[in-house]
Write a protein that holds these residues in place. Structure first.
Motif, PDB file in Angstrom:
ATOM      1  N   SER A  12      19.695 -41.616  11.380  1.00 21.65           N
ATOM      2  CA  SER A  12      19.626 -42.945  11.728  1.00 21.65           C
ATOM      3  C   SER A  12      21.944 -42.862  12.209  1.00 21.65           C
ATOM      4  O   SER A  12      21.285 -43.496  12.599  1.00 21.65           O
ATOM      5  N   ILE A  13      22.368 -41.395  11.668  1.00 28.41           N
ATOM      6  CA  ILE A  13      23.452 -41.473  11.758  1.00 28.41           C
ATOM      7  C   ILE A  13      23.676 -41.389  13.772  1.00 28.41           C
ATOM      8  O   ILE A  13      23.800 -41.697  14.186  1.00 28.41           O
ATOM      9  N   LEU A  16      22.640 -44.034  16.082  1.00 24.54           N
ATOM     10  CA  LEU A  16      24.063 -44.841  15.667  1.00 24.54           C
ATOM     11  C   LEU A  16      24.991 -44.586  16.872  1.00 24.54           C
ATOM     12  O   LEU A  16      25.482 -45.212  17.589  1.00 24.54           O
ATOM     13  N   SER A  53      25.225 -49.979  11.163  1.00 24.46           N
ATOM     14  CA  SER A  53      26.240 -49.348  10.081  1.00 24.46           C
ATOM     15  C   SER A  53      27.102 -50.369   8.687  1.00 24.46           C
ATOM     16  O   SER A  53      27.213 -49.193   7.350  1.00 24.46           O
ATOM     17  N   LEU A  56      23.564 -49.098   6.176  1.00 20.57           N
ATOM     18  CA  LEU A  56      23.796 -47.229   6.307  1.00 20.57           C
ATOM     19  C   LEU A  56      24.927 -47.089   5.459  1.00 20.57           C
ATOM     20  O   LEU A  56      24.517 -46.050   4.497  1.00 20.57           O
ATOM     21  N   SER A  57      25.995 -47.244   5.615  1.00 21.78           N
ATOM     22  CA  SER A  57      27.323 -46.945   5.089  1.00 21.78           C
ATOM     23  C   SER A  57      26.695 -47.247   3.801  1.00 21.78           C
ATOM     24  O   SER A  57      27.094 -46.584   2.566  1.00 21.78           O
ATOM     25  N   PRO A  77      29.210 -44.126   9.002  1.00 24.85           N
ATOM     26  CA  PRO A  77      28.959 -45.446   9.691  1.00 24.85           C
ATOM     27  C   PRO A  77      30.383 -45.741   9.517  1.00 24.85           C
ATOM     28  O   PRO A  77      30.094 -47.024  10.872  1.00 24.85           O
ATOM     29  N   GLU A  81      31.153 -48.639  12.427  1.00 23.52           N
ATOM     30  CA  GLU A  81      31.393 -49.817  12.861  1.00 23.52           C
ATOM     31  C   GLU A  81      33.136 -49.799  12.547  1.00 23.52           C
ATOM     32  O   GLU A  81      33.204 -51.341  14.109  1.00 23.52           O
TER      33      GLU A  81
END
Length: 199
Positions: A12-13, A16, A53, A56-57, A77, A81
């Motif tokens: 996921s990171i 992003l 972001s 997810l964070s 994340p 952002e």
């Protein structure tokens, strides 16, 4: 934390990071083409990155706990952002440039072009680094941020000299400085990620 969940978070990171690269490409196209349509597309992309972001964070902070392997990734994340927030500032500056028909000198165009292309290389390297966490690549990212920051500061000084000489339009000055400052802050966040993940 289970190995599968750790891999999912890292994926996921990485996703992003690729979104940030695409966002950068859109902003560069707005700078070059002065296209409102592309600016609107960039604005939507920035919004999606900021939402993803933040989500997810929160998810990662809840899940990281005592997982040593995952802990360095937990703040990544939030850096994305902040990058998106700085792209929002660049977009606002470019919209103003288009709306008010503000002109940059050839020198200013060349400087912004150089910085945006250099930042694109750094962002591309960051995406690779997130998966590999290679010490050599981390050092490259850290040194690249220092070089970009130095260059942007030199450009700002040259810009002040052009303003004094009257070869630069004061109305365009604020837009130019907003872009330079935001580029520096985006690169700083890349460096912060590299320093965090290489420890």
């Amino acid at each position: 934390m289970e190995e599968v969940e750790t891999r999912d978070f890292i994926s996921s990171i990485y996703a992003l990071s690729k979104e940030i690269e695409e966002c950068h490409g859109l902003l560069y196209n707005v700078f070059v083409s002065q296209s409102i349509r592309i600016a609107d597309e960039a604005e939507e992309k920035i919004g999606r990155i900021m939402d993803a972001s933040a989500g997810l964070s929160s998810e990662m902070i809840e899940s990281c706990g005592e997982d040593e392997k995952m802990r360095p990734y937990c703040t990544v994340p939030s850096h994305f952002e902040r990058m998106a927030s700085n792209y929002e500032i660049i977009l606002r500056a470019l919209r103003r440039k288009i709306k008010d028909n503000l002109l940059f000198s050839d020198r200013a165009i060349s400087e912004v072009n150089f910085l945006l292309n250099r930042l694109r290389e750094i962002l591309s390297t960051l995406s690779e680094f997130i998966l590999a966490r290679n010490t050599f690549t981390a050092k490259y990212l850290i040194e690249s941020e220092k070089d970009l920051e130095k260059m942007a500061s030199e450009y700002a000084t040259l810009h002040e000299e052009r303003l004094i000489e009257g070869t630069c339009l004061p109305r365009s000055s604020g837009v130019y400085i907003m872009i330079l400052d935001s580029v520096k802050r985006i690169a700083w966040n890349v460096r912060a990620i590299a320093e965090k993940l290489v420890r």
